[in-house]
Design an enzyme around this catalytic site. Structure first.
Site, PDB file in Angstrom:
ATOM      1  N   TYR A  54       0.842  -1.198   0.000  1.00  0.00           N
ATOM      2  CA  TYR A  54       0.000   0.000   0.000  1.00  0.00           C
ATOM      3  C   TYR A  54       0.879   1.250   0.000  1.00  0.00           C
ATOM      4  O   TYR A  54       0.664   2.171  -0.791  1.00  0.00           O
ATOM      5  CB  TYR A  54      -0.925  -0.017   1.219  1.00  0.00           C
ATOM      6  CG  TYR A  54      -1.885   1.142   1.266  1.00  0.00           C
ATOM      7  CD1 TYR A  54      -3.151   1.036   0.694  1.00  0.00           C
ATOM      8  CD2 TYR A  54      -1.544   2.348   1.874  1.00  0.00           C
ATOM      9  CE1 TYR A  54      -4.041   2.103   0.731  1.00  0.00           C
ATOM     10  CE2 TYR A  54      -2.418   3.415   1.909  1.00  0.00           C
ATOM     11  CZ  TYR A  54      -3.665   3.284   1.339  1.00  0.00           C
ATOM     12  OH  TYR A  54      -4.538   4.343   1.363  1.00  0.00           O
ATOM     13  N   HIS A  93       1.367   4.123  -3.061  1.00  0.00           N
ATOM     14  CA  HIS A  93       1.091   5.542  -2.825  1.00  0.00           C
ATOM     15  C   HIS A  93       2.335   6.410  -2.986  1.00  0.00           C
ATOM     16  O   HIS A  93       2.223   7.583  -3.328  1.00  0.00           O
ATOM     17  CB  HIS A  93       0.434   5.747  -1.459  1.00  0.00           C
ATOM     18  CG  HIS A  93      -1.032   5.469  -1.490  1.00  0.00           C
ATOM     19  ND1 HIS A  93      -1.548   4.189  -1.516  1.00  0.00           N
ATOM     20  CD2 HIS A  93      -2.094   6.299  -1.545  1.00  0.00           C
ATOM     21  CE1 HIS A  93      -2.863   4.253  -1.568  1.00  0.00           C
ATOM     22  NE2 HIS A  93      -3.226   5.528  -1.587  1.00  0.00           N
ATOM     23  N   TYR A 143      -3.872  16.082   2.175  1.00  0.00           N
ATOM     24  CA  TYR A 143      -4.408  14.724   2.268  1.00  0.00           C
ATOM     25  C   TYR A 143      -3.343  13.814   2.864  1.00  0.00           C
ATOM     26  O   TYR A 143      -2.248  13.697   2.330  1.00  0.00           O
ATOM     27  CB  TYR A 143      -4.790  14.264   0.866  1.00  0.00           C
ATOM     28  CG  TYR A 143      -5.571  12.976   0.740  1.00  0.00           C
ATOM     29  CD1 TYR A 143      -5.963  12.221   1.829  1.00  0.00           C
ATOM     30  CD2 TYR A 143      -5.924  12.509  -0.521  1.00  0.00           C
ATOM     31  CE1 TYR A 143      -6.685  11.055   1.678  1.00  0.00           C
ATOM     32  CE2 TYR A 143      -6.645  11.345  -0.689  1.00  0.00           C
ATOM     33  CZ  TYR A 143      -7.018  10.617   0.419  1.00  0.00           C
ATOM     34  OH  TYR A 143      -7.728   9.458   0.259  1.00  0.00           O
ATOM     35  N   TRP A 189      -7.561   3.762 -10.568  1.00  0.00           N
ATOM     36  CA  TRP A 189      -6.809   3.687  -9.316  1.00  0.00           C
ATOM     37  C   TRP A 189      -7.452   2.674  -8.375  1.00  0.00           C
ATOM     38  O   TRP A 189      -6.768   1.863  -7.750  1.00  0.00           O
ATOM     39  CB  TRP A 189      -6.716   5.063  -8.650  1.00  0.00           C
ATOM     40  CG  TRP A 189      -5.976   5.023  -7.348  1.00  0.00           C
ATOM     41  CD1 TRP A 189      -6.517   5.043  -6.092  1.00  0.00           C
ATOM     42  CD2 TRP A 189      -4.553   4.940  -7.162  1.00  0.00           C
ATOM     43  NE1 TRP A 189      -5.526   4.983  -5.143  1.00  0.00           N
ATOM     44  CE2 TRP A 189      -4.307   4.914  -5.775  1.00  0.00           C
ATOM     45  CE3 TRP A 189      -3.473   4.888  -8.039  1.00  0.00           C
ATOM     46  CZ2 TRP A 189      -3.029   4.840  -5.242  1.00  0.00           C
ATOM     47  CZ3 TRP A 189      -2.194   4.819  -7.507  1.00  0.00           C
ATOM     48  CH2 TRP A 189      -1.982   4.789  -6.124  1.00  0.00           C
ATOM     49  N   TRP A 190      -8.764   2.734  -8.276  1.00  0.00           N
ATOM     50  CA  TRP A 190      -9.446   1.781  -7.404  1.00  0.00           C
ATOM     51  C   TRP A 190      -9.219   0.346  -7.866  1.00  0.00           C
ATOM     52  O   TRP A 190      -9.027  -0.548  -7.047  1.00  0.00           O
ATOM     53  CB  TRP A 190     -10.929   2.103  -7.324  1.00  0.00           C
ATOM     54  CG  TRP A 190     -11.225   3.308  -6.481  1.00  0.00           C
ATOM     55  CD1 TRP A 190     -10.406   3.912  -5.561  1.00  0.00           C
ATOM     56  CD2 TRP A 190     -12.425   4.056  -6.478  1.00  0.00           C
ATOM     57  NE1 TRP A 190     -11.032   4.988  -4.992  1.00  0.00           N
ATOM     58  CE2 TRP A 190     -12.274   5.100  -5.528  1.00  0.00           C
ATOM     59  CE3 TRP A 190     -13.622   3.953  -7.171  1.00  0.00           C
ATOM     60  CZ2 TRP A 190     -13.275   6.018  -5.268  1.00  0.00           C
ATOM     61  CZ3 TRP A 190     -14.623   4.874  -6.906  1.00  0.00           C
ATOM     62  CH2 TRP A 190     -14.446   5.896  -5.962  1.00  0.00           C
TER      63      TRP A 190
END
Length: 106
Positions: free
Chosen positions: A20, A24, A43, A78-79
């Protein structure tokens, strides 16, 4: 421009924290641009390692365009890219639970 802070949680599949973070660290420029264009800033995503829960905070403009993000092709891509390492709903989107603010101090 006035902004509001938003917090939410998502759920990581156990054993996927390093992947993960790697994905990112290489976030697509077109995704960053899309989020900024939707009024998103500041963010951050944090990990509760014991429970595999991702805790996110962001600021968004009052006139944000976040509601349109789920239909955008870059967001959908992206998902799909993240689907193997996060818990997703039957609609193909990550499970996201809003978190109410219980305390704030400037």
């Amino acid at each position: 421009m006035s902004t509001e802070k938003v917090a939410f949680r998502m759920f990581l599949i156990p054993g996927c924290a390093a992947e993960y973070q790697r994905r990112h660290a290489a976030i697509w420029p077109e995704l960053s641009a899309l989020l900024r264009a939707a009024g998103v800033s500041d963010y951050s995503i944090y990990l509760d390692q014991e429970h595999h829960v991702l805790f996110a905070t962001l600021r968004r403009s009052r006139a944000h365009g976040m509601d349109a993000l789920p239909a955008h092709p870059v967001m959908r891509r992206w998902w799909a890219h993240m689907a193997d390492i996060m818990r997703y709903g039957t609609d193909g989107t990550p499970i996201v639970e809003p978190l109410p603010c219980m305390f704030h101090m400037d």
